[in-house]
Motif scaffolding. Sequence first.
Motif, PDB file in Angstrom:
ATOM      1  N   LYS A 236       2.132   2.753  -2.625  1.00 23.30           N
ATOM      2  CA  LYS A 236       2.110   3.584  -1.577  1.00 23.30           C
ATOM      3  C   LYS A 236       1.014   4.540  -1.337  1.00 23.30           C
ATOM      4  O   LYS A 236       0.412   4.650  -0.476  1.00 23.30           O
ATOM      5  N   ASP A 237       0.683   5.061  -2.800  1.00 19.68           N
ATOM      6  CA  ASP A 237      -0.570   5.999  -2.723  1.00 19.68           C
ATOM      7  C   ASP A 237      -1.995   5.464  -2.130  1.00 19.68           C
ATOM      8  O   ASP A 237      -2.407   6.041  -1.228  1.00 19.68           O
TER       9      ASP A 237
ATOM     10  N   MET B  63      -1.840   4.693   1.698  1.00 23.08           N
ATOM     11  CA  MET B  63      -1.686   6.194   2.156  1.00 23.08           C
ATOM     12  C   MET B  63      -3.196   6.302   2.196  1.00 23.08           C
ATOM     13  O   MET B  63      -3.851   7.108   3.377  1.00 23.08           O
TER      14      MET B  63
ATOM     15  N   VAL C  56      -2.544  14.762   6.954  1.00 25.75           N
ATOM     16  CA  VAL C  56      -1.833  13.588   6.443  1.00 25.75           C
ATOM     17  C   VAL C  56      -1.938  13.359   4.964  1.00 25.75           C
ATOM     18  O   VAL C  56      -1.180  12.981   4.269  1.00 25.75           O
TER      19      VAL C  56
ATOM     20  N   SER D  32       0.968  14.027   2.208  1.00 26.08           N
ATOM     21  CA  SER D  32       1.390  12.663   1.712  1.00 26.08           C
ATOM     22  C   SER D  32       1.690  12.818   0.020  1.00 26.08           C
ATOM     23  O   SER D  32       2.175  12.346  -0.632  1.00 26.08           O
TER      24      SER D  32
END
Length: 395
Positions: free
Chosen positions: A214-215, A218, A383, A387
């Motif tokens: 996920k990182d 992102m 963002v 995040s």
Amino acid sequence: MKAAFARSLPRNVWFLGFVSLLADVNSKMIQSVLPLFLVSVLGTNLITVGFIEGIAESTASVLKVFSGALSDYWGRRKELAVAGYGLSTLVTPLFALSTSPAWVLVARFLDRIGKGVRVSPRNALVADVTPVAQRGAAYGLRQSLDTIGAFLGPLIATALLFLSAQNFRLVFWCAVLPGIIAIALLVFGVHESLQVSEAKHNPLQWSALKSLGKDYWMLVVVALLFNLGNSSDAFLLLRAQQIGIPTSLIPLSFVVMNLTYGLSAYPIGVLSDRIGRLGLLIAGFTLFAFVYLGLTLAQTPWQIWGLFALYGLYLGKTQGLLLALVADQVPDTLRGTAFGLINLVTGVAILPASLFAGILWQKVGYQATFMFGSVLAIAAILVLVLSFRCNHKFL
């Protein structure tokens, strides 16, 4: 202390840095005079010039994904890097032999194929041999050496044009030499280190892409958002011309940018290894937002020159750090794919960013172009912060 720290970096990092330096001398010698050659020698119109550049850069962006994935699947990055640098050097004489824009298009297309093939495997090679605690320094050093090449290439081309009474073809022939030396350094100086299992898997299949994490994804989203507002550097040059900087001096803007870029990339990379990367990346994006805001307010040439220097500093604070962040997030065997995907996203974003910037400039005014870029940079920062606010390892 910095000098000792640099000496402690792996041998491959140094060799890859000097390979990048020489390859950039080769490419920037060509790129810095190619538009003038097309227009003044071959009689090409500006639309054709733009078409050639657009096709070339789009090709490079797409190929970075596949070359990166292939390097992960094959487990041999060096051969792909050699093929990429070799192709770009091999086609350099085509520029000197060109008698029509079609020949230049072929040469530029093949040159960018070479770039597309080599970039992702080369970036992955750096991470393969560098400890996590030194990755910022490693990417910063390679970026600094690369930028020295981007600084020297236009200067060498300018000197050759001056000494040869505007002989563009001589510049193209001379550009072959640094390309050949770069390939020799890569072949004999860089050693492969990646180990992969015998059970090979397609790095572009869904399960592999999901395992990037996920990182990482992102970061891809943030890079896309930011680069949608980061239009072509041509708009910086147009603004400089609008302010009143003589046309003959405008190419020096790239020298100013690359000087501050090259001087800052390595120290910032070292600093990121000590205090974390995310805060420095945010600072770089913030600096970009202020530079674009400054371009809407500048009224004198000295202000523009100062903004160009700050733009180079923004590059030094972001380009190597983003690569190091990617390397930190993904599995060793998917690094090439990860670099290729984020390069694709940032490369593809250039086209809509530049088209929209041109529309805003023409329909609304130059202020709208730069304000739009500044706003998207701030959005990317928000963002990024939202995040990763709970993930302290980035801070």
